[in-house]
Design an enzyme around this catalytic site. Structure first.
Site, PDB file in Angstrom:
ATOM      1  N   TYR A 145       0.919  -1.872   0.128  1.00  0.00           N
ATOM      2  CA  TYR A 145       0.062  -0.491  -0.321  1.00  0.00           C
ATOM      3  C   TYR A 145       0.588   1.271   0.043  1.00  0.00           C
ATOM      4  CZ  TYR A 145      -4.223   2.670   1.047  1.00  0.00           C
ATOM      5  OH  TYR A 145      -5.754   3.255   0.977  1.00  0.00           O
ATOM      6  N   LYS A 187      -0.726  -1.395  -4.650  1.00  0.00           N
ATOM      7  CA  LYS A 187      -2.167  -0.063  -4.856  1.00  0.00           C
ATOM      8  C   LYS A 187      -1.384   1.146  -4.173  1.00  0.00           C
ATOM      9  CE  LYS A 187      -5.591   2.147  -1.770  1.00  0.00           C
ATOM     10  NZ  LYS A 187      -6.963   0.905  -1.312  1.00  0.00           N
ATOM     11  N   LYS A 189      -2.400   4.760  -3.013  1.00  0.00           N
ATOM     12  CA  LYS A 189      -2.999   6.176  -2.453  1.00  0.00           C
ATOM     13  C   LYS A 189      -2.635   7.394  -3.248  1.00  0.00           C
ATOM     14  CE  LYS A 189      -5.206   5.770  -0.055  1.00  0.00           C
ATOM     15  NZ  LYS A 189      -7.703   5.641  -0.232  1.00  0.00           N
ATOM     16  N   ASN A 219      -9.277   8.332  -3.735  1.00  0.00           N
ATOM     17  CA  ASN A 219     -10.511   8.701  -2.985  1.00  0.00           C
ATOM     18  C   ASN A 219     -11.746  10.157  -3.064  1.00  0.00           C
ATOM     19  OD1 ASN A 219      -8.429   7.730  -0.350  1.00  0.00           O
ATOM     20  ND2 ASN A 219     -10.397   7.319  -0.712  1.00  0.00           N
ATOM     21  N   HIS A 316     -10.203  -3.071   2.869  1.00  0.00           N
ATOM     22  CA  HIS A 316     -10.092  -1.834   2.568  1.00  0.00           C
ATOM     23  C   HIS A 316      -9.556  -2.155   3.931  1.00  0.00           C
ATOM     24  CE1 HIS A 316     -10.850   2.056   4.902  1.00  0.00           C
ATOM     25  NE2 HIS A 316     -10.423   2.356   3.139  1.00  0.00           N
ATOM     26  N   SER A 317      -8.592  -0.431   4.180  1.00  0.00           N
ATOM     27  CA  SER A 317      -7.377  -1.065   5.642  1.00  0.00           C
ATOM     28  C   SER A 317      -7.698   0.607   6.087  1.00  0.00           C
ATOM     29  CB  SER A 317      -6.386  -1.430   5.493  1.00  0.00           C
ATOM     30  OG  SER A 317      -5.388  -1.002   6.030  1.00  0.00           O
ATOM     31  N   ASN A 318      -7.111   0.704   6.803  1.00  0.00           N
ATOM     32  CA  ASN A 318      -7.126   1.887   7.471  1.00  0.00           C
ATOM     33  C   ASN A 318      -5.707   2.036   8.266  1.00  0.00           C
ATOM     34  OD1 ASN A 318      -8.163   4.543   6.497  1.00  0.00           O
ATOM     35  ND2 ASN A 318      -9.918   3.337   7.674  1.00  0.00           N
ATOM     36  N   HIS A 345      -2.324  -1.220   5.729  1.00  0.00           N
ATOM     37  CA  HIS A 345      -1.847  -0.110   6.473  1.00  0.00           C
ATOM     38  C   HIS A 345      -0.089  -1.336   7.494  1.00  0.00           C
ATOM     39  CE1 HIS A 345      -4.792   2.465   4.911  1.00  0.00           C
ATOM     40  NE2 HIS A 345      -4.048   3.754   5.144  1.00  0.00           N
TER      41      HIS A 345
HETATM   42  O1  GKR Z   1      -4.819   6.354   5.115  1.00  0.00           O
HETATM   43  O2  GKR Z   1      -4.755   7.651   3.896  1.00  0.00           O
HETATM   44  C1  GKR Z   1      -5.553   6.766   4.253  1.00  0.00           C
HETATM   45  C2  GKR Z   1      -6.093   6.467   3.628  1.00  0.00           C
HETATM   46  O3  GKR Z   1      -6.657   6.761   2.417  1.00  0.00           O
HETATM   47  C3  GKR Z   1      -7.650   5.868   4.650  1.00  0.00           C
HETATM   48  O4  GKR Z   1      -7.948   6.372   5.213  1.00  0.00           O
HETATM   49  C4  GKR Z   1      -8.651   5.155   3.097  1.00  0.00           C
HETATM   50  O5  GKR Z   1      -9.528   5.239   3.924  1.00  0.00           O
HETATM   51  O6  GKR Z   1      -7.098   3.019   2.875  1.00  0.00           O
HETATM   52  C5  GKR Z   1      -8.585   4.166   2.406  1.00  0.00           C
HETATM   53  C6  GKR Z   1      -9.195   3.686   1.038  1.00  0.00           C
HETATM   54  O7  GKR Z   1      -8.949   3.325   0.204  1.00  0.00           O
HETATM   55  O8  GKR Z   1      -9.764   4.803   0.931  1.00  0.00           O
HETATM   56 MG    MG Z   2      -9.417   3.240  -0.921  1.00  0.00          MG
END
Ligand code: GKR
Ligand code: MG
Length: 419
Positions: A145, A187, A189, A219, A316-318, A345
């Site tokens: 990630y 993946k 972000k 996002n 999904h993850s946080n 994460h």
């Molecule tokens: O940790 O910044 C982050 C991610 O953007 C997360 O908060 C998202 O909820 O990983 C997530 C996603 O796939 O949208």
């Molecule tokens: Mg997402």
């Protein structure tokens, strides 16, 4: 086996400056560790969000669970709903979409459900995966990630990952994660830089890792028009494009023409969103997340719904620690139609894990399903104490990526879509 006590411990652990469409991660990520005690001396654990609103809801519900049998999960869901009296949660980042009243019940119930499944597994001497129907895979693949990130939090030394603000930095971060964990898919972000720059980063990843499945997740930072342009530019490069644009209607507009499947953890985040999304074919992959889909068993229901409608399933993850990783691994191992590597994460936060080391490790990008009873992991009480002390002293009570970004860029605005 009656529940005698529910203990909630808010914790804070170190988090790098990861960028996203809401801003940037603060130096501390917050979670709540749940421990449920029973009159048979068996204790189960769970992990959930640490934002103050969520923590207060957990605190509202906890006393209502005392006296319930740890096997009574249906009645537990009802008690959570009754104790919350229609409250609707919210968060400051919006990265997991709009939170409804039923979705709030599922978010609160989830950590208690996981702890009860841990208890049940310990009681019968079987891993949680067996309570979910048994393992269809022995190890669960996760994806690397990647995040655009600053070298370190402003005013501190660069962290072990260094800076990633361009394609070269992104590829180098991918190499570090793949070298260390062996991940077989990637993946990125996005939603941080203008889309052309993020397309260039994905192309650089494709060149560097020619056979590795790739995903991009801005996002909801793009309009439907921008999303389609990116989708066309990355035709044949992405296995799926995640939440390019906000809302079911916007995603449906993009999905009608995009050459690859669209995935979401923003516009379909609760059971009541499924039918409207199916009606317009807004998404072809749903990222489940037991923390907000109501725990492991309700996430298994989601998997069946996806199967019925021929919707792909990913996870999904946080920011999270090992209790969540163990729960995710048991769930994914028991879910036949989870056909994509799960997000995690964990590498960003692993140094502060609250789980006793040894059980959770990545081999070739996968985590073997813990074999011990219940979740198969144990709480490291020294670390728990340290992280609880961090929570008391760190000064944060809720995640605020936008507010933190504004400290360094005062004119920064969170906009979805931005481009
Ligand atoms: O940790 O910044 C982050 C991610 O953007 C997360 O908060 C998202 O909820 O990983 C997530 C996603 O796939 O949208
Ligand atoms: Mg997402």
């Amino acid at each position: 086996m009656k529940i005698t006590d529910v203990v909630l411990t808010p914790i804070a652990f170190r988090d790098p400056p990861l960028l996203n469409s809401a801003g940037v991660h603060e130096p501390w990520a917050l979670r709540t560790i749940v421990e449920i005690h029973t009159d048979e001396g068996i204790c189960g654990i769970g992990e959930t969000y640490g934002d103050i609103g969520h923590l207060e809801r957990l605190r509202t519900v906890a006393p209502a669970l005392v006296g319930l049998d740890a096997y009574e999960l249906g009645p537990m869901h009802q008690r959570v709903a009754a104790a919350l009296r229609g409250q609707t949660g919210d968060d400051k980042h919006g990265l997991t979409g709009k939170i409804s009243a039923p979705g709030t019940v599922d978010r609160v119930y989830s950590a208690f459900e996981v702890a009860c499944l841990d208890i049940q597994g310990r009681a019968v001497g079987r891993p949680v995966v067996d309570l979910l129907g048994g393992a269809v895979r022995d190890a669960v693949p996760y994806s690397a990630y990647l995040f655009y990130k600053w070298a370190g939090h402003p005013g501190t030394e660069p962290d072990q990952w260094g800076e990633a603000l361009d394609p070269v930095g992104v590829v180098s971060q991918a190499r570090q994660l793949i070298d260390q964990y062996g991940f077989g898919s990637i993946k990125l972000k996005g939603g941080v830089f203008p889309p052309e720059q993020e397309v260039d980063a994905v192309r650089a990843l494709r060149d560097a890792f020619p056979n590795t499945p790739l995903r991009l997740d801005p996002n909801a930072a793009w309009t439907p028009g921008t999303s389609l342009k990116v989708a066309e530019d990355l035709d044949g490069v992405l296995e799926y494009l995640e939440d390019p644009t906000p809302e079911i209607a916007g995603m449906a507009e993009v999905a009608a023409k995009a050459p690859m499947p669209l995935a979401t953890n923003m516009c379909v985040v609760s059971f009541e969103h499924v039918a409207p999304s199916v009606a317009v074919n807004a998404v072809q992959v749903i990222l489940s997340d037991h923390h907000y889909w109501g725990g492991l068993r309700r996430s298994a229901h989601l998997a069946s719904i996806c199967e019925a409608f021929d919707i792909g399933l990913s996870m999904h993850s946080n920011s999270h620690l090992g209790i969540s990783l163990a729960a995710m691994t048991h769930l994914a191992a028991a879910t036949p139609n989870l056909n994509y590597a799960c997000d995690t994460h964990y590498p960003w936060n692993a140094a502060d894990d609250v789980v006793v080391p040894g059980v959770l490790s990545f081999v070739d990008g996968s985590v073997a399903v813990p074999a011990g009873p219940g979740l198969g992991i144990e709480l490291d009480r020294d670390v728990l104490g340290r992280l609880a002390e961090n929570y008391r002293t760190c000064g944060l009570v809720q995640r605020d990526d936008t507010g933190y970004m504004r400290k360094f860029e005062p004119t920064y605005e969170r906009k979805r879509p931005r481009w």
